[in-house]
Design an enzyme around this catalytic site. Structure first.
Site, short mmCIF file in Angstrom:
data_model
loop_
_atom_site.label_atom_id
_atom_site.label_comp_id
_atom_site.label_asym_id
_atom_site.label_seq_id
_atom_site.Cartn_x
_atom_site.Cartn_y
_atom_site.Cartn_z
N HIS A 162 4.58 25.19 69.66
CA HIS A 162 4.93 25.46 68.26
C HIS A 162 5.70 24.33 67.59
CE1 HIS A 162 8.72 26.66 70.22
NE2 HIS A 162 9.29 26.37 69.07
C1 UD1 Z 1 11.73 28.04 64.32
C2 UD1 Z 1 12.84 27.06 64.64
C3 UD1 Z 1 12.55 26.36 65.95
C4 UD1 Z 1 12.32 27.38 67.05
C5 UD1 Z 1 11.24 28.37 66.64
C6 UD1 Z 1 11.18 29.44 67.69
C7 UD1 Z 1 13.93 26.00 62.70
C8 UD1 Z 1 14.03 24.77 61.91
N1 UD1 Z 1 12.93 26.03 63.61
O1 UD1 Z 1 10.54 27.29 64.14
O2 UD1 Z 1 13.67 25.58 66.31
O3 UD1 Z 1 11.94 26.70 68.22
O4 UD1 Z 1 11.58 28.96 65.38
O5 UD1 Z 1 10.10 30.26 67.58
O6 UD1 Z 1 14.70 26.90 62.52
N2 UD1 Z 1 5.76 32.49 60.60
C9 UD1 Z 1 5.06 33.69 60.59
N3 UD1 Z 1 5.73 34.79 61.02
C10 UD1 Z 1 7.03 34.83 61.38
C11 UD1 Z 1 7.73 33.61 61.36
C12 UD1 Z 1 7.09 32.46 60.97
O7 UD1 Z 1 3.90 33.73 60.27
O8 UD1 Z 1 7.56 35.89 61.74
C13 UD1 Z 1 5.04 31.26 60.21
C14 UD1 Z 1 5.18 30.91 58.74
O9 UD1 Z 1 3.96 30.35 58.32
C15 UD1 Z 1 6.24 29.83 58.75
C16 UD1 Z 1 6.00 29.13 60.08
O10 UD1 Z 1 5.59 30.16 60.96
O11 UD1 Z 1 6.13 28.96 57.65
C17 UD1 Z 1 7.24 28.46 60.63
O12 UD1 Z 1 8.35 29.35 60.72
P1 UD1 Z 1 9.86 28.78 60.68
O13 UD1 Z 1 10.82 29.88 60.95
O14 UD1 Z 1 10.08 28.00 59.43
O15 UD1 Z 1 9.90 27.73 61.84
P2 UD1 Z 1 9.33 27.85 63.32
O16 UD1 Z 1 8.23 26.87 63.47
O17 UD1 Z 1 9.07 29.28 63.62
N1 UDP Z 2 8.96 34.45 74.08
C1 UDP Z 2 8.38 35.71 74.03
N2 UDP Z 2 7.04 35.82 73.73
C2 UDP Z 2 6.26 34.75 73.51
C3 UDP Z 2 6.86 33.46 73.56
C4 UDP Z 2 8.21 33.35 73.84
O1 UDP Z 2 9.06 36.71 74.26
O2 UDP Z 2 5.05 34.91 73.24
C5 UDP Z 2 10.41 34.36 74.36
C6 UDP Z 2 10.80 33.53 75.58
O3 UDP Z 2 11.86 34.19 76.21
C7 UDP Z 2 11.28 32.23 74.97
C8 UDP Z 2 11.89 32.71 73.67
O4 UDP Z 2 11.02 33.73 73.24
O5 UDP Z 2 12.24 31.57 75.75
C9 UDP Z 2 12.06 31.66 72.60
O6 UDP Z 2 10.84 31.07 72.39
P1 UDP Z 2 10.44 29.95 71.38
O7 UDP Z 2 9.57 29.06 72.15
O8 UDP Z 2 9.89 30.61 70.17
O9 UDP Z 2 11.77 29.21 70.88
P2 UDP Z 2 12.56 27.91 71.37
O10 UDP Z 2 13.26 28.28 72.63
O11 UDP Z 2 11.59 26.79 71.54
O12 UDP Z 2 13.50 27.61 70.26
#
Ligand code: UD1
Ligand code: UDP
Length: 361
Positions: free
Chosen positions: A203
């Site tokens: 991601h």
């Molecule tokens: C965020 C965090 C990242 C973390 C990740 C974990 C920041 C800057 N980034 O990244 O550090 O590793 O979460 O998962 O805070 N979206 C959905 N549904 C949701 C959430 C997001 O569809 O419930 C989609 C939207 O299109 C959104 C995109 O994902 O624009 C990115 O979501 P965002 O929370 O901005 O950043 P992540 O890439 O999820």
């Molecule tokens: N995780 C989960 N389901 C998934 C992927 C991840 O429950 O499909 C959990 C897992 O424990 C992981 C945590 O969510 O460590 C955080 O994941 P993510 O990769 O989104 O965030 P990051 O640690 O990179 O910020």
């Protein structure tokens, strides 16, 4: 006197759960804010169903947007919440935009901040998380560290020693507390996977936002699938682009929705190796002894390499590293210090002691 926890994105929930539980054991009054940064059922609600987490007292519902839009919306919502409830301390987790916004909102109101997972550094300022980590740490009164390298970074940056505490890793508290609920065999069977399979999660913007890099990744994952079936619970960030590039056009690539914590960790536990760019997954595989190939040029979690199963991989090295991991019979790991299931209790103790030493005027 109330302690305010701020969560918002998927990785926050397994980190906050043991801290909230430990503070509840000490009789502390607490409030939980969910910023709404993540909002899909499988990115948020499922963690509240599965983990020992109270319902959020408030959900700010900020949703997605640019960094500025998202961070600003959280700041405004949290300022109102903090003005209304005047917490004695705000506790923030990890390195997401919700973490940064909470630290700024609290410090501008003169409310002490405790940062869980302080001091991690990738030294890569192109990662939004690195900016969030550095600013959050600078604003925090309590710097609660998961590993000794984090302490060294904070000391090097001039953080006062009395703010810094090595407490262990609350993400690992959650993992160890739920091990008995992780049924690898049942999860494998429910996805129709053979005995030997891989799990992949991707991601990071650096991997999935750019079509050229994402296209190379798809080709690599197809080559990896020639070695073993891969199950990919796809984060919503990269789903559209990876699917448009044909990720699931391979009979041994199984693209699925993001999974609940128990199902995901069950699959990881039973897998031969994991390919990831997640922070948390690098830590969880270290403790489970599952080989982890991290598709990133750096990691802010070097103990997962020095003590655990983690290897950094490039597009050029991923397949040779995967072959090596698949030929490894016994995987030996050393658990990083204090990744023992008791980080939440240590954090609670440090927080309560700090509040006793700093009575509110
Ligand atoms: C965020 C965090 C990242 C973390 C990740 C974990 C920041 C800057 N980034 O990244 O550090 O590793 O979460 O998962 O805070 N979206 C959905 N549904 C949701 C959430 C997001 O569809 O419930 C989609 C939207 O299109 C959104 C995109 O994902 O624009 C990115 O979501 P965002 O929370 O901005 O950043 P992540 O890439 O999820
Ligand atoms: N995780 C989960 N389901 C998934 C992927 C991840 O429950 O499909 C959990 C897992 O424990 C992981 C945590 O969510 O460590 C955080 O994941 P993510 O990769 O989104 O965030 P990051 O640690 O990179 O910020």
């Amino acid at each position: 006197m109330t302690l305010l926890h701020v969560t918002g994105a998927r990785p926050n929930f397994p980190k906050a759960a043991p801290v909230i539980a430990a503070l509840a054991d000490l009789g502390e009054r607490q409030r939980l804010v969910h910023t709404g940064q993540h909002y899909d059922d499988r990115m948020s609600e499922v963690f509240f169903r599965e983990l020992d987490l109270p319902r959020p007292d408030v959900n700010l519902g900020v949703g997605s947007g640019s960094h500025a839009e998202q961070t600003a919306a959280i700041l405004v919502g949290l300022e109102q919440e903090m003005l209304a409830t005047r917490p004695a301390m705000v506790i923030v987790y990890g390195d997401v935009n919700s973490t940064l916004a909470a630290a700024i909102a609290a410090s501008k109101l003169g409310i002490p901040v405790a940062h869980v997972e302080a001091g991690l550094r990738s030294f890569d300022m192109s990662m939004p998380e690195e900016v969030n980590r550095i600013v959050t740490d600078r604003l925090s009164d309590l710097l609660l560290c998961t590993s000794p390298d984090a302490i060294a970074h904070l000391a090097h940056e001039g953080a006062p020693a009395d703010r810094i505490h090595l407490v262990g890793n609350p993400m690992i508290d959650t993992l160890l507390a739920n091990l008995d609920r992780m049924d690898a065999e049942r999860a494998r069977a429910s996805f129709g996977l053979p005995d030997d399979y891989l799990v992949a999660t991707l991601h990071r913007p650096g991997n999935v936002d750019d079509p050229e890099s994402a296209g190379e990744l798809v080709a690599l994952l197809h080559s990896a699938a020639a070695r073993a079936d891969i199950v990919l619970p796809l984060h919503p960030r990269g789903r559209a682009i990876l699917e448009a590039l044909g990720l699931d056009d391979h009979p041994r690539v199984h693209v699925v929705e993001p999974l609940g914590y128990l199902e995901f960790m069950s699959l990881v536990r039973g897998s031969r190796a994991v390919i990831t760019d997640s922070g948390g997954v690098q830590e969880e595989t270290t403790v489970l002894g599952v080989p982890c190939l991290t598709l990133r040029p750096n990691t802010e979690r070097p103990v997962t390499i020095t003590h655990g199963t983690n290897r950094l991989a490039t597009h050029a090295t991923l397949l040779p590293l995967l072959d090596a991991a698949l030929s490894e019979e016994v995987v030996t790991t050393r658990r990083p210090p204090l990744w023992d299931g008791h980080a939440g209790a240590r954090i609670a103790e440090v927080v309560v002691d700090w509040l006793a030493e700093h009575p509110r005027s």
